[in-house]
Design a protein around this motif. Structure first.
Motif, PDB file in Angstrom:
ATOM      1  N   THR A 297       0.853  -1.187   0.000  1.00 15.77           N
ATOM      2  CA  THR A 297       0.000   0.000   0.000  1.00 15.77           C
ATOM      3  C   THR A 297       0.890   1.239   0.000  1.00 15.77           C
ATOM      4  OG1 THR A 297      -0.132  -0.005   2.423  1.00 15.77           O
ATOM      5  CG2 THR A 297      -1.896  -1.111   1.226  1.00 15.77           C
ATOM      6  N   VAL A 298       0.473   2.252  -0.745  1.00 22.74           N
ATOM      7  CA  VAL A 298       1.191   3.529  -0.805  1.00 22.74           C
ATOM      8  C   VAL A 298       0.216   4.626  -0.405  1.00 22.74           C
ATOM      9  CG1 VAL A 298       2.425   5.172  -2.256  1.00 22.74           C
ATOM     10  CG2 VAL A 298       2.745   2.715  -2.611  1.00 22.74           C
ATOM     11  N   ARG A 299       0.602   5.403   0.586  1.00 32.50           N
ATOM     12  CA  ARG A 299      -0.253   6.493   1.067  1.00 32.50           C
ATOM     13  C   ARG A 299       0.367   7.835   0.682  1.00 32.50           C
ATOM     14  NH1 ARG A 299       0.175   3.002   5.588  1.00 32.50           N
ATOM     15  NH2 ARG A 299      -1.727   1.793   5.964  1.00 32.50           N
ATOM     16  N   PRO A 300      -0.448   8.754   0.161  1.00 34.95           N
ATOM     17  CA  PRO A 300       0.073  10.074  -0.215  1.00 34.95           C
ATOM     18  C   PRO A 300       0.322  10.942   1.010  1.00 34.95           C
ATOM     19  CG  PRO A 300      -2.293  10.012  -0.534  1.00 34.95           C
ATOM     20  CD  PRO A 300      -1.888   8.615  -0.117  1.00 34.95           C
ATOM     21  N   MET A 301       0.893  12.117   0.788  1.00 37.70           N
ATOM     22  CA  MET A 301       1.161  13.029   1.905  1.00 37.70           C
ATOM     23  C   MET A 301      -0.130  13.439   2.601  1.00 37.70           C
ATOM     24  SD  MET A 301       4.214  15.518   0.512  1.00 37.70           S
ATOM     25  CE  MET A 301       3.448  15.833  -1.085  1.00 37.70           C
ATOM     26  N   ALA A 302      -1.201  13.596   1.828  1.00 36.48           N
ATOM     27  CA  ALA A 302      -2.492  13.993   2.398  1.00 36.48           C
ATOM     28  C   ALA A 302      -3.603  13.462   1.507  1.00 36.48           C
ATOM     29  CB  ALA A 302      -2.584  15.513   2.514  1.00 36.48           C
ATOM     30  N   GLY A 303      -4.760  13.229   2.105  1.00 38.47           N
ATOM     31  CA  GLY A 303      -5.912  12.802   1.328  1.00 38.47           C
ATOM     32  C   GLY A 303      -5.883  11.325   0.986  1.00 38.47           C
ATOM     33  N   GLN A 304      -6.759  10.964   0.046  1.00 43.28           N
ATOM     34  CA  GLN A 304      -6.895   9.582  -0.375  1.00 43.28           C
ATOM     35  C   GLN A 304      -5.904   9.242  -1.486  1.00 43.28           C
ATOM     36  OE1 GLN A 304      -9.071   7.408   1.143  1.00 43.28           O
ATOM     37  NE2 GLN A 304      -9.443   9.107   2.561  1.00 43.28           N
ATOM     38  N   ALA A 305      -5.576   7.968  -1.580  1.00 40.36           N
ATOM     39  CA  ALA A 305      -4.676   7.513  -2.634  1.00 40.36           C
ATOM     40  C   ALA A 305      -5.316   7.740  -4.002  1.00 40.36           C
ATOM     41  CB  ALA A 305      -4.340   6.041  -2.442  1.00 40.36           C
ATOM     42  N   SER A 306      -4.527   8.255  -4.934  1.00 38.81           N
ATOM     43  CA  SER A 306      -4.994   8.513  -6.294  1.00 38.81           C
ATOM     44  C   SER A 306      -4.466   7.433  -7.227  1.00 38.81           C
ATOM     45  CB  SER A 306      -4.509   9.887  -6.758  1.00 38.81           C
ATOM     46  OG  SER A 306      -3.094   9.873  -6.912  1.00 38.81           O
ATOM     47  N   ARG A 307      -4.697   7.623  -8.520  1.00 43.90           N
ATOM     48  CA  ARG A 307      -4.183   6.673  -9.503  1.00 43.90           C
ATOM     49  C   ARG A 307      -2.661   6.612  -9.478  1.00 43.90           C
ATOM     50  NH1 ARG A 307      -7.004   8.403 -15.012  1.00 43.90           N
ATOM     51  NH2 ARG A 307      -6.464  10.444 -14.136  1.00 43.90           N
ATOM     52  N   VAL A 308      -2.029   7.726  -9.100  1.00 45.78           N
ATOM     53  CA  VAL A 308      -0.559   7.751  -9.028  1.00 45.78           C
ATOM     54  C   VAL A 308      -0.066   6.765  -7.978  1.00 45.78           C
ATOM     55  CG1 VAL A 308       1.450   9.173  -8.478  1.00 45.78           C
ATOM     56  CG2 VAL A 308      -0.428  10.133  -9.839  1.00 45.78           C
ATOM     57  N   GLU A 309      -0.657   6.823  -6.793  1.00 45.25           N
ATOM     58  CA  GLU A 309      -0.245   5.904  -5.724  1.00 45.25           C
ATOM     59  C   GLU A 309      -0.606   4.459  -6.063  1.00 45.25           C
ATOM     60  OE1 GLU A 309      -0.054   9.831  -4.380  1.00 45.25           O
ATOM     61  OE2 GLU A 309      -1.962   8.836  -4.889  1.00 45.25           O
ATOM     62  N   LYS A 310      -1.768   4.255  -6.671  1.00 41.65           N
ATOM     63  CA  LYS A 310      -2.171   2.895  -7.039  1.00 41.65           C
ATOM     64  C   LYS A 310      -1.217   2.305  -8.076  1.00 41.65           C
ATOM     65  CE  LYS A 310      -5.738   2.639  -4.356  1.00 41.65           C
ATOM     66  NZ  LYS A 310      -5.705   1.715  -3.178  1.00 41.65           N
TER      67      LYS A 310
ATOM     68  N   LEU B 102       1.925   3.142  -8.417  1.00 43.39           N
ATOM     69  CA  LEU B 102       3.184   2.870  -7.721  1.00 43.39           C
ATOM     70  C   LEU B 102       3.069   1.596  -6.886  1.00 43.39           C
ATOM     71  CD1 LEU B 102       6.053   3.735  -7.136  1.00 43.39           C
ATOM     72  CD2 LEU B 102       5.179   5.296  -5.369  1.00 43.39           C
ATOM     73  N   GLU B 103       1.905   1.357  -6.284  1.00 43.03           N
ATOM     74  CA  GLU B 103       1.690   0.107  -5.544  1.00 43.03           C
ATOM     75  C   GLU B 103       1.897  -1.101  -6.444  1.00 43.03           C
ATOM     76  OE1 GLU B 103      -1.759   1.603  -2.356  1.00 43.03           O
ATOM     77  OE2 GLU B 103      -2.248   0.233  -3.990  1.00 43.03           O
ATOM     78  N   ARG B 104       1.285  -1.061  -7.623  1.00 37.50           N
ATOM     79  CA  ARG B 104       1.403  -2.199  -8.546  1.00 37.50           C
ATOM     80  C   ARG B 104       2.847  -2.395  -8.985  1.00 37.50           C
ATOM     81  NH1 ARG B 104      -3.425   0.217 -10.384  1.00 37.50           N
ATOM     82  NH2 ARG B 104      -2.327   1.284 -12.083  1.00 37.50           N
TER      83      ARG B 104
ATOM     84  N   LEU C 211      10.334  10.312  -6.817  1.00 38.20           N
ATOM     85  CA  LEU C 211       9.568   9.627  -5.777  1.00 38.20           C
ATOM     86  C   LEU C 211       9.574   8.114  -5.955  1.00 38.20           C
ATOM     87  CD1 LEU C 211       7.668   9.662  -3.345  1.00 38.20           C
ATOM     88  CD2 LEU C 211       5.757   9.976  -4.947  1.00 38.20           C
ATOM     89  N   ALA C 212       9.403   7.639  -7.184  1.00 36.66           N
ATOM     90  CA  ALA C 212       9.328   6.193  -7.409  1.00 36.66           C
ATOM     91  C   ALA C 212      10.608   5.497  -6.959  1.00 36.66           C
ATOM     92  CB  ALA C 212       9.050   5.904  -8.880  1.00 36.66           C
ATOM     93  N   ALA C 213      11.754   6.057  -7.335  1.00 39.90           N
ATOM     94  CA  ALA C 213      13.028   5.448  -6.948  1.00 39.90           C
ATOM     95  C   ALA C 213      13.203   5.475  -5.434  1.00 39.90           C
ATOM     96  CB  ALA C 213      14.185   6.171  -7.629  1.00 39.90           C
ATOM     97  N   ALA C 214      12.847   6.591  -4.806  1.00 40.78           N
ATOM     98  CA  ALA C 214      12.981   6.690  -3.353  1.00 40.78           C
ATOM     99  C   ALA C 214      12.100   5.663  -2.655  1.00 40.78           C
ATOM    100  CB  ALA C 214      12.632   8.103  -2.890  1.00 40.78           C
TER     101      ALA C 214
END
Length: 270
Positions: free
Chosen positions: A69-82, A84-86, A119-122
């Motif tokens: 699971t990837v959580r953003p700095m604030a708010g709900q996870a968007s397509r970007v975080e989803k 990155l999870e995959r 961000l992805a590499a980090a």
């Protein structure tokens, strides 16, 4: 007359990583955790497990199941975080020795604390460090690095020398583009294309017979348009950066091991 180094927003050379800072075992409830900071980018990864799965959906009698699971700095996870999870899941399913713990579950939670580019590499490097901290068995340690394809510097700003990642491909004098490693958020916004790559270490058994950087890329994402020549140069540069990042992660783990041994009064040999 010495050439003038091309200026980047933070003064780095084109093939130079931002300084990295790692903090291990910072989450008391996790089996392993790591915070990785690179400039304004900061990520915390926590690993929970291996542990028995309490759901048939997350149980496999032949291997360990990984959940990310990837959580953003604030708010709900968007397509970007989803997305990155995959991507992280795909990398970890190949890197982790999933056969070591059949029917077990490993949960990897990633919290984005700051995004100043790369961000992805980090996130991927933080996950590797957290898995090592949790002593999860790995077939190899995946290392990641991002590269941006920028408009070429003016002749008076031509880059000179090399940075932390070592020798790397440089655009020819007639090139209309410039490759920069570990881009900042501003550089990503100005880039014509961005590469995000995760590599099997060149000295790992799994890398035998893989003769090129592209072949050793366990995961490669390209955003934007680029030529084949630029792509080959970017992937080779990303591998050099990933190797430098991997060396830093190894150093962080060695320091952690030495600190643990010192607390227990154990003398390490060698």
């Amino acid at each position: 007359m010495a050439a003038i180094r091309a200026a980047r927003p933070d003064g780095r050379a084109d093939d130079e990583l931002r300084p990295m800072i790692a903090d291990l075992s910072l989450l008391s409830r996790a089996d392993g955790s790591a915070k990785l900071a690179c400039g304004e980018t900061s990520v915390v990864a926590g690993v929970f497990g291996p542990m028995p799965s309490r759901s048939s959906r997350l149980e496999d009698p032949t291997k360990m199941v990984i959940e990310v699971t990837v959580r953003p700095m604030a708010g709900q996870a968007s397509r970007v975080e989803k997305a990155l999870e995959r991507r992280i899941l795909g990398v970890l399913e190949r890197a982790v020795d999933v056969a070591a713990h059949p029917r077990a579950l490993v949960r990897v939670a990633v919290q984005v604390c700051g995004n100043g580019g790369g961000l992805a590499a980090a996130a991927l490097n933080a996950c590797t460090l957290a898995l090592l901290d949790a002593a999860v068995p790995l077939q190899y340690c995946p290392h990641a690095c991002d590269v941006a394809v920028l408009p070429a510097a003016r002749p008076s700003e031509a880059a000179a020398g090399s940075g932390a990642a070592g020798a790397s491909p440089k655009p020819s004098s007639g090139s209309a583009t410039r490759l920069v490693i570990d881009p900042t958020e501003e550089e990503e916004a100005a880039a014509r294309a961005c590469f995000s790559a995760v590599f099997v270490p060149a000295d790992a058994p799994q890398a035998r017979g893989l003769a090129t950087s592209t072949a050793r890329a366990a995961s490669l994402r390209i955003a934007g348009s680029t030529s084949r020549e630029e792509a080959e140069g970017a992937v080779a540069l990303a591998e050099a950066g990933a190797a430098a990042a991997g060396a830093f992660l190894s150093l962080a783990m060695r320091r952690r091991t030495a600190q643990d041994a010192e607390r227990r009064g154990v003398v390490l040999q060698g």
